[in-house]
Write a protein that holds these residues in place. Structure first.
Motif, short mmCIF file in Angstrom:
data_model
loop_
_atom_site.label_atom_id
_atom_site.label_comp_id
_atom_site.label_asym_id
_atom_site.label_seq_id
_atom_site.Cartn_x
_atom_site.Cartn_y
_atom_site.Cartn_z
N GLY A 1 -3.34 5.12 4.77
CA GLY A 1 -1.23 5.91 4.91
C GLY A 1 -1.35 6.78 6.38
N ALA A 2 -2.55 7.02 6.65
CA ALA A 2 -2.30 8.32 7.76
C ALA A 2 -2.80 7.88 8.38
CB ALA A 2 -4.29 9.04 7.21
N GLU A 3 -3.05 6.96 9.05
CA GLU A 3 -3.47 5.77 9.86
C GLU A 3 -2.59 4.88 10.78
OE1 GLU A 3 -7.92 3.46 9.43
OE2 GLU A 3 -8.77 5.12 10.05
N GLY A 4 -1.22 5.18 9.25
CA GLY A 4 -0.18 3.81 9.33
C GLY A 4 0.14 3.02 9.00
N GLY A 5 -1.14 2.50 8.29
CA GLY A 5 -1.30 1.45 7.17
C GLY A 5 -0.59 0.93 5.99
N PHE A 6 0.46 -0.11 6.14
CA PHE A 6 1.39 -0.60 4.70
C PHE A 6 0.90 -1.34 3.86
CE2 PHE A 6 3.47 1.96 8.07
CZ PHE A 6 3.97 3.14 7.70
N LYS B 1 -3.79 -6.74 3.96
CA LYS B 1 -4.02 -6.85 5.66
C LYS B 1 -4.60 -4.90 6.08
CE LYS B 1 0.18 -10.14 6.98
NZ LYS B 1 0.95 -9.95 7.36
N ASP B 2 -3.52 -4.16 5.71
CA ASP B 2 -4.65 -3.21 6.09
C ASP B 2 -5.36 -2.83 5.13
OD1 ASP B 2 -3.13 -3.27 8.47
OD2 ASP B 2 -1.03 -2.74 6.54
N ILE B 3 -6.20 -2.85 4.19
CA ILE B 3 -7.15 -2.53 2.91
C ILE B 3 -8.17 -3.28 2.92
CG2 ILE B 3 -7.50 -1.81 1.17
CD1 ILE B 3 -5.06 0.10 1.03
N PHE B 4 -8.40 -4.17 2.50
CA PHE B 4 -8.32 -5.75 1.87
C PHE B 4 -8.76 -6.51 3.21
CE2 PHE B 4 -6.22 -5.28 -2.40
CZ PHE B 4 -7.14 -4.40 -2.60
N ALA C 1 0.88 -1.17 0.09
CA ALA C 1 -0.09 -0.14 -0.19
C ALA C 1 1.07 1.44 -0.11
CB ALA C 1 -0.96 -0.30 1.29
N ASP C 2 2.34 1.13 0.41
CA ASP C 2 2.86 2.62 0.37
C ASP C 2 3.55 2.80 -0.84
OD1 ASP C 2 3.69 4.68 2.13
OD2 ASP C 2 6.09 3.73 2.34
#
Length: 373
Positions: free
Chosen positions: A208-213, A217-220, A101-102
């Motif tokens: 990104g604003a919440e520290g998810g890269f 795992k951090d989106i889907f 994601a990053d």
């Protein structure tokens, strides 16, 4: 096609052991004359996606060299094209890509400046052939927020290496778990996703604003149960090469005539960067059985049930069985190789003996002097 393509090709895999010391997983040689990323690129090109971004990071040199001209996949055009993104230090950012994601977030302008309504995301370390048009049609028909292309592995591979998926009768995803420790499910994500471009931008910026890269795992997975996520099941060949055993098996699968015909005989076919090399040469006494032998090879010995990549020299009285010999390897006389993967640009001295087992493949890295006085 009303979609742009993103190929995630920046990762490495510890399961590849020595094979990814000097190259990215997406740059791994496949089927004698191809690279892993060729299959994702060709699927997109054959689906008339004219604009594709490739995100590289780990050991990007060989991958970037492979992608130095977009013409091989027919991306050399006035509109669209092939774009390669590597981590770049800027006034606002000095970080490497911290996740998939990053990688997209650091190049978000590529998405924002595009006009296509949809995005198709794919991994660069899988071998398959897919009509992306059918996936997009399915996505639109289901009015989905996210569509995941899935494959039922059966007993062919270990599903804990992937994201495992459960679906209901309509195809909607009810469970999605990334690389579980233990699972009895066999339906896995192939790493191909479809969603709206504006929605992806919104999700990436929020993560990104919440520290998810991480994209999965951090989106889907986070949006499971909130967004409408559907699974499109692939019914043709698919393999992920990010483990030594899987990489070996994938190459050996191309000794199967039906699989070769599917990828290289049935339209549309797989494209790759072309090198000007002479055809393979079989000298007097050479014996080759059930093997793939690529351009530029010179064979003097016996080759059985093996895949030889470009410019391999096999000396006199050599025996190669059930093995993969990567590009530009010199094998000296009277050498015996079985159940092995020989790394590129190696020189195997005469009278050598390398034997692995089907359960414990041997990786050979020999950098001996090829030319001595």
């Amino acid at each position: 096609m009303k979609a742009i393509g993103l190929i995630l090709a920046g990762g490495s895999s510890s399961r590849m052991k020595e094979l990814t010391i000097d190259r990215a997983t997406a740059a791994m040689p496949i089927a004698g004359g191809y690279r892993s990323i060729d299959f994702a690129l060709s699927s997109m090109a054959n689906s008339h996606i004219s604009k594709v971004g490739v995100f590289t990071q780990y050991n990007s040199k060989s991958l970037t060299q492979h992608l130095n001209s977009s013409k091989w996949w027919d991306f050399g055009r006035k509109q669209g094209g092939l774009f390669v993104f590597t981590p770049t230090q800027t006034h606002d950012n000095n970080q490497w890509y911290r996740g998939t994601a990053d990688a997209i977030a650091q190049n978000i302008d590529f998405l924002k400046s595009s006009h296509e309504p949809y995005v198709i995301i794919a991994s660069g370390d899988c071998v398959y052939k897919l009509d992306m048009n059918k996936v997009l049609e399915y996505h639109i028909e289901k009015n989905a927020d996210i569509t995941i292309v899935t494959k039922d592995l059966g007993s062919v591979d270990d599903p804990t290496r992937f994201g495992v998926v459960s679906v209901d009768a309509s195809g909607m995803v009810t469970e999605f778990e990334e690389k579980p420790i233990v699972t009895n499910k066999t339906l896995v994500s192939t790493g191909v996703y479809v969603l709206r471009r504006r929605q992806l931008i919104e999700m990436i910026e929020r993560a990104g604003a919440e520290g998810g890269f991480d994209l999965v795992k951090d989106i889907f997975i986070r949006y499971k149960g909130i967004k409408k996520i559907y699974a499109y099941q692939m019914d043709s060949y698919w393999s992920n090469i990010t483990a030594v055993d899987s990489y070996f098996k994938t190459n050996m699968d191309f000794l199967n005539r039906d699989i070769r015909e599917f990828f290289f005989g049935e339209y549309p076919t797989i494209a790759s960067k072309i090198e000007d090399l002479p055809p393979a040469k079989y000298n007097l006494g050479a014996v080759v059985k059930n093997s793939l032998v690529s351009s530029g090879c010179i064979i003097n010995g016996e080759v059985t049930d093996s895949v030889l990549f470009k410019e391999v020299y096999v000396g006199n009285n050599c025996t190669i069985r059930n093995s993969i010999i990567l590009n530009d390897v010199y094998i000296g006389d009277n050498t015996y190789i079985e159940n092995c993967i020989v790394e590129s640009h190696g020189t195997i001295r005469a009278n050598s003996n390398y034997v692995g087992t089907p359960e414990d493949l041997k990786i050979i890295l020999e950098k001996n002097e090829r030319y001595v006085l």
